[in-house]
Design an enzyme around this catalytic site. Sequence first.
Site, mmCIF file in Angstrom:
data_model
loop_
_atom_site.group_PDB
_atom_site.id
_atom_site.type_symbol
_atom_site.label_atom_id
_atom_site.label_comp_id
_atom_site.label_asym_id
_atom_site.label_seq_id
_atom_site.Cartn_x
_atom_site.Cartn_y
_atom_site.Cartn_z
ATOM 1 N N GLU A 62 -2.578 -1.528 -1.110
ATOM 2 C CA GLU A 62 -2.461 -2.919 -1.569
ATOM 3 C C GLU A 62 -3.685 -3.762 -1.235
ATOM 4 O OE1 GLU A 62 1.267 -5.192 -1.468
ATOM 5 O OE2 GLU A 62 2.182 -3.457 -0.510
ATOM 6 N N HIS A 115 5.054 22.714 7.720
ATOM 7 C CA HIS A 115 5.869 23.674 6.972
ATOM 8 C C HIS A 115 5.553 23.648 5.479
ATOM 9 C CE1 HIS A 115 8.290 24.573 10.531
ATOM 10 N NE2 HIS A 115 8.026 23.322 10.828
ATOM 11 N N LYS A 121 6.275 -7.223 -11.882
ATOM 12 C CA LYS A 121 7.454 -8.072 -11.596
ATOM 13 C C LYS A 121 7.741 -8.981 -12.781
ATOM 14 C CE LYS A 121 7.461 -8.233 -6.563
ATOM 15 N NZ LYS A 121 7.330 -9.008 -5.347
HETATM 16 O O1 PA5 Z 1 2.966 -6.884 -0.254
HETATM 17 C C1 PA5 Z 1 3.469 -7.246 -1.316
HETATM 18 O O2 PA5 Z 1 3.094 -8.262 -1.923
HETATM 19 C C2 PA5 Z 1 4.620 -6.453 -1.918
HETATM 20 O O3 PA5 Z 1 4.706 -5.180 -1.350
HETATM 21 C C3 PA5 Z 1 5.931 -7.240 -1.748
HETATM 22 O O4 PA5 Z 1 6.293 -7.290 -0.387
HETATM 23 C C4 PA5 Z 1 7.056 -6.575 -2.557
HETATM 24 O O5 PA5 Z 1 6.736 -6.632 -3.922
HETATM 25 C C5 PA5 Z 1 8.407 -7.257 -2.349
HETATM 26 O O6 PA5 Z 1 8.307 -8.639 -2.477
HETATM 27 P P1 PA5 Z 1 9.003 -9.570 -1.376
HETATM 28 O O7 PA5 Z 1 8.340 -9.179 -0.089
HETATM 29 O O8 PA5 Z 1 8.665 -10.964 -1.776
HETATM 30 O O9 PA5 Z 1 10.455 -9.257 -1.442
#
Ligand code: PA5
Length: 345
Positions: free
Chosen positions: A230, A246, A338
């Site tokens: 990310e 394994h 999203k």
């Molecule tokens: O780091 C991020 O932006 C994502 O991994 C979000 O955490 C994920 O999409 C879930 O969203 P939220 O944390 O708002 O529930």
Amino acid sequence: MNGERILELEGVDLTSMRSMVLRFPELLVAKKPDSRFLERARRTGESGIDGICLVGMGGSSIAGEICRGLLLDQSSVPILTVKNYSLPNAVGRKWAVVVVSYSGDTEETLSSFEDARSRRATIFVITTGGTLAKRAQSASMHVVPKGLQPRAALPLMYSAVHPTVEALSGLEATDLERVATTLRQQAQDWGARADSPSTLAEKLKDSIPLFIGWKHLVPIAYRAKCQINENAKTVAFHSELPEADHNEIEAAMSYGRHSVVPVFLRSCFEESAIRRRFDVTSEVLSGAGCESIHLRIRTDSLLEESLAMTHFLDMTSVDLAERLGVDPLRVDRIAHLKKELAADA
Ligand code: PA5
């Protein structure tokens, strides 16, 4: 004191992932759940529950994963983590479901929240607001400060998830102030280490890291992979010992060809058989022409080790993003997905 103000006081620059990650120790103690929230968790646990289910996606799931890795051995009830639209069949009325979403608008999490409600489980919500906060009126809710990226808000969410699970399992509450102090000291020592986040990022710049953990460090290996995906927008993998011995070990001959660099997350709490396994596995990889990195953080507790290593690797991911010339804050594809999926709903 409202959430936004806490972030101002802590001096977090919301336009800089580096600033957010640097404040990890402060965020761990920035907003504790109130005593009513924790008291309800303790009473729920005392009333007799069949299990604890921790729900969340992405950056909001990792607090549950880390907590499960640390408390499962001590908890008298099973602890499940769910990253999906619905809960396993076993979750019922005598379960506690802890729903975590930083935005409060993540569709899988909202769907699992509704599922928990329809099963009449006891629900605890941890969020900044959004649809989840609106729907959670009758559930116990802990509101965390807005404005961070969800993955940078891990310490804020962890500081609610961990005491909630401790209370539900009847365990003694950990002093997170002490943990935060240790994390601060550890971060001050980064510069003096041979393997600082920055030297590790430099080693990973032209390769594919494979983070390998054991037991409570398996979620930390997973977190490191996700943070590099990310923040640095580059490929990374994770796995675990002893399981990798394994299967994955047979792929060692190809690591050089694919520029895979194994990063072993070593624990001060390794049993001798596990220590030996890490060492022999590393020797096998070396025999296949692949040198591994071994990362160690010296601390007194499993929790400190997990969080200090997370902090170190979070900073590695930010450093790597900067070296690769990408913006660690932006997650355009996640946002796009999203939006597209919400439009279809
Ligand atoms: O780091 C991020 O932006 C994502 O991994 C979000 O955490 C994920 O999409 C879930 O969203 P939220 O944390 O708002 O529930």
